[in-house]
Design a protein around this motif. Sequence first.
Motif, PDB file in Angstrom:
ATOM      1  N   LYS A  52       0.803  -0.951  -0.049  1.00 23.27           N
ATOM      2  CA  LYS A  52      -0.093   0.184  -0.131  1.00 23.27           C
ATOM      3  C   LYS A  52       0.778   1.268   0.226  1.00 23.27           C
ATOM      4  O   LYS A  52       1.757   1.351   0.915  1.00 23.27           O
ATOM      5  CB  LYS A  52      -0.986  -0.066   1.206  1.00 23.27           C
ATOM      6  N   GLY A  53       0.714   2.052  -0.959  1.00 22.82           N
ATOM      7  CA  GLY A  53       1.441   3.291  -1.105  1.00 22.82           C
ATOM      8  C   GLY A  53       1.552   3.596  -2.488  1.00 22.82           C
ATOM      9  O   GLY A  53       0.800   3.087  -3.310  1.00 22.82           O
ATOM     10  N   ASN A  54       2.499   4.806  -2.853  1.00 26.22           N
ATOM     11  CA  ASN A  54       2.634   5.022  -4.183  1.00 26.22           C
ATOM     12  C   ASN A  54       4.082   5.273  -4.611  1.00 26.22           C
ATOM     13  O   ASN A  54       4.303   5.816  -5.789  1.00 26.22           O
ATOM     14  CB  ASN A  54       2.049   6.593  -4.127  1.00 26.22           C
ATOM     15  N   ASP A  93      -1.245   5.975  -7.633  1.00 24.38           N
ATOM     16  CA  ASP A  93      -2.048   6.522  -6.636  1.00 24.38           C
ATOM     17  C   ASP A  93      -1.725   5.807  -5.386  1.00 24.38           C
ATOM     18  O   ASP A  93      -0.922   4.751  -5.342  1.00 24.38           O
ATOM     19  CB  ASP A  93      -3.465   6.379  -6.808  1.00 24.38           C
ATOM     20  N   ASN A  94      -2.043   6.181  -4.186  1.00 19.06           N
ATOM     21  CA  ASN A  94      -1.589   5.898  -2.658  1.00 19.06           C
ATOM     22  C   ASN A  94      -2.717   4.767  -2.178  1.00 19.06           C
ATOM     23  O   ASN A  94      -3.447   5.074  -1.338  1.00 19.06           O
ATOM     24  CB  ASN A  94      -1.481   6.924  -1.905  1.00 19.06           C
ATOM     25  N   ASN A 118       7.214   4.579   0.114  1.00 15.64           N
ATOM     26  CA  ASN A 118       6.976   6.002   0.527  1.00 15.64           C
ATOM     27  C   ASN A 118       6.509   6.043   2.264  1.00 15.64           C
ATOM     28  O   ASN A 118       6.181   5.048   2.641  1.00 15.64           O
ATOM     29  CB  ASN A 118       5.867   6.574  -0.367  1.00 15.64           C
ATOM     30  N   GLY A 121       3.742   3.984   3.558  1.00 12.09           N
ATOM     31  CA  GLY A 121       3.557   3.005   2.727  1.00 12.09           C
ATOM     32  C   GLY A 121       3.764   1.491   3.511  1.00 12.09           C
ATOM     33  O   GLY A 121       4.458   1.443   4.546  1.00 12.09           O
TER      34      GLY A 121
END
Length: 327
Positions: A52-54, A93-94, A118, A121
């Motif tokens: 999960k993150g960008n 996208d995040n 990031n 994340g």
Amino acid sequence: MFLLLISGGLLASDKVISPDNRLIDYVGRWDKSDINNYHSYWGGAYFNITFKGNQVKINLSSAVSIYVKVDDKEMVLFKNVSGWVKITPDSLDNTKHQIQVIARFQNDEIQLTGLVLNNGGKLLKPEKKKIWIEYIGDSITSGDRTSKGNIAAYSWLSGESLNVAHTQISYCGIPLVSGYHYNYKGAPKIGMESSYLNLKQPNHANNPEWNFKNKAPQILVVNLGTNDHNLQVDTTLFSQTITQFIRNLGFVYPNSRIFVMVPFNQSYHKEITEVVDQEQQRDPKVQLIATKNWLNSNDFVDGTHPTDEGHLKVSTKLVQIIKPYCK
């Protein structure tokens, strides 16, 4: 207010994730003896992460060419990169994403020393494939003379189409039988009958045995004989060697199904057919894949190596044959 940067453009607050993190999914022959540097061998080896993150950066201790696939987007080539490398697009996208990092060709060896997400994340549980297919072959199985190397080969394409984990234990110029080799620089000096037993691809001076006590592939696909034919390996010797090779595979992977392909140029067609028929009596999990008329002259770059379109044709045929066993 300012942000303190460290080497590679990392922030001082960034937390480096070690390569031995259990949430990183490694596929292929990896040397994991150094927990700070996981090292891939044989072309087409890869690792997957779900996160999960960008943004993701990976740290590579040695220059390598890799393909990176983010979600279902097109593969992106990072050529001859090392150090900290950002492998995600700026537009990401995040949210939840999946990334696949692949060694481009046979001498590209990924040496991963860490990765960074990031701020905020996090790694998530990887979505590992239940079925694993291992393709054993030569330059054709490696995708030599294609536009994208390993990822354009029939082996990669069929594995992806079947939605399984897949490995390519293959190398340009390698015959099955040891004692025969080409004279060009870099030609493998041992045959696949011996090289398959090793962690690393041929021509490594220090090459320990692969640990066959690791997880076993459910399916093995063997495509060898083209180079043996070119190197004029005697038909009797080839038959004896491929018989022993099939039995060795069955010994180290007793529960795996073994498909043996006739080379696309039909080298040793008679010998391979007879050996597989014989071995099938001993082990019904051994099966022949006849390839006559799969390709025509327009499907080859040079009469031996298939074009991108030729590999796609082969992949389509293989998927039809193998799919019923991927359950």
